[in-house]
Design a protein around this motif. Structure first.
Motif, PDB file in Angstrom:
ATOM      1  N   GLN A   1      -8.499  52.926  14.408  1.00 43.90           N
ATOM      2  CA  GLN A   1      -8.418  53.948  13.400  1.00 43.90           C
ATOM      3  C   GLN A   1      -9.946  53.847  12.829  1.00 43.90           C
ATOM      4  O   GLN A   1     -10.369  54.921  12.417  1.00 43.90           O
TER       5      GLN A   1
ATOM      6  N   GLU B   1     -11.735  57.283  12.538  1.00 41.04           N
ATOM      7  CA  GLU B   1     -12.127  57.739  11.322  1.00 41.04           C
ATOM      8  C   GLU B   1     -13.623  57.463  10.801  1.00 41.04           C
ATOM      9  O   GLU B   1     -14.010  58.406   9.981  1.00 41.04           O
TER      10      GLU B   1
ATOM     11  N   LEU C   1      -0.414  56.518  12.802  1.00 40.23           N
ATOM     12  CA  LEU C   1      -1.759  56.741  12.444  1.00 40.23           C
ATOM     13  C   LEU C   1      -1.942  58.258  12.464  1.00 40.23           C
ATOM     14  O   LEU C   1      -2.716  58.760  12.262  1.00 40.23           O
TER      15      LEU C   1
END
Length: 358
Positions: free
Chosen positions: A346, A350, A167
């Motif tokens: 993630q 994000e 990631l």
């Protein structure tokens, strides 16, 4: 039911094809053996698909957090298929360290000395080759804390490091989060197989089979770790008495509670149980537990408390053991826990800003 029927028809067809072409006809003679194996396989498949493979229970204290997870961390709403030949709690727990691979990770060690003479060892994976976050000053950091006797070399930690590398990141405690509330600099947290109630955990591990498989071994590991620094403790602790402990409870009574200044082991266990502080957590926290985990029995999971905090989400699987969550026929590379970790981290890095606007 339609999905189940389709799965059974497909499985029956594949088993028939295999047995017809791979097993010697002479072994089955009149075909009775073939019928028995096929019948048993179909029956087992029926049981597995109807009783073992299930969607996890998602318990959240806020509708916005629930929608966020469904949108950006869909694995927590998908059916979890435990390894078909190893779905029982103890089997999952015992096999995980041996069956899963250990990705190669090169750490940079940092040793921090504390004011009281202690030290903290940090193993950093800087991920300087990250193409997504080339500037180290803005690269997201994931903090991974191993379990009771774990280190940065544990297979589940190495897998999380590997996923963080993919990631683009470089490298929690519920009691800490409960004490500090929303003032923490952390953006989010995730826990895996946490022991919610220390009293209940201890009682479960003292059952005969669990003591034989887990409790005694963990006790010896703890004894070994403190015995290496025996000279530091002999003035305030009877180390010979500590080394005779036969369970984690006895070790905690003779060493841990004394070392940290608790009057009794009950005082220590009360303070160490994170279920008491879950209501005060002030950042998004995802907690993955299996209800068959002998280290953290299902009756001690604080479901009602979680429903009262919009920042908390419990993901409860029917099977998975303690830090197990094996899936697939040969679960060497990835587990359900790894997928939850990757998607949640993630999602928060994000898309975490979406939670404040919901």
């Amino acid at each position: 039911m339609q999905r189940l029927a389709m799965d059974l028809r497909m499985l029956s067809r594949e088993l028939s094809h295999y047995l017809e072409h791979q097993v010697r006809v002479g072994f089955f003679g009149s075909g009775v053996g073939f019928s028995l194996i096929l019948g048993f396989s179909v029956a087992y498949a029926c049981y597995y698909l109807s009783s073992i493979a299930k969607k996890p229970q998602l318990v959240t204290g806020g509708e916005s957090f629930s929608r966020f997870l469904q949108d950006h961390c869909p694995v927590v709403t998908e059916t979890y298929y435990p390894t078909v030949w190893c779905w029982e709690s103890r089997g999952q727990t015992l096999l995980r360290p041996f069956i899963t691979s250990k990705p190669l990770v090169q750490y940079r060690n940092e040793l921090i000395k504390t004011a009281d003479g202690g030290q903290i060892s940090l193993d950093w994976f800087d991920n300087d080759n990250s193409k997504r976050y080339t500037d180290a000053s803005t690269r997201p950091t994931v903090l991974l804390l191993p379990g009771l006797t774990g280190t940065s070399k544990e297979s589940y930690i190495l897998h999380m490091i590997h996923l963080s590398e993919e990631l683009g990141y470089r490298m929690l405690l519920l009691n800490y989060l409960g004490k500090i509330g929303p003032k923490t600099p952390l953006k989010a947290a995730a826990t895996f197989s946490v022991g919610w109630n220390t009293f209940a955990c201890s009682e479960s591990l003292e059952k005969p089979l669990n003591w034989l498989l887990f409790n005694y071994y963990l006790t010896t590991c703890l004894q070994s770790s403190v015995n290496k620094h025996r000279h530091m403790f002999v003035k305030q602790i009877d180390m010979d008495h500590v080394m005779k402990a036969k369970s984690i409870r006895e070790f905690d009574k003779r060493f841990t509670s004394v070392m940290f200044g608790y009057q009794t082991i009950d005082d220590y266990y009360t303070d160490a149980s994170p279920n008491r502080r879950l209501k005060s957590v002030g950042i998004p926290v995802l907690c993955l537990n299996s209800v068959d985990d002998v280290f953290s029995p299902s009756h001690a999971i604080p479901i009602e408390t979680a429903k009262q905090n919009p920042n908390v989400a419990l993901v409860l699987t029917s099977y998975g053991g303690h830090i197990g969550f094996l899936e697939g026929i040969w679960p060497r590379q990835s587990t359900y826990m790894d997928r939850v970790f990757k998607q949640f981290v993630q999602a928060m890095i994000e898309h975490g800003h979406e939670l404040s606007s919901m």
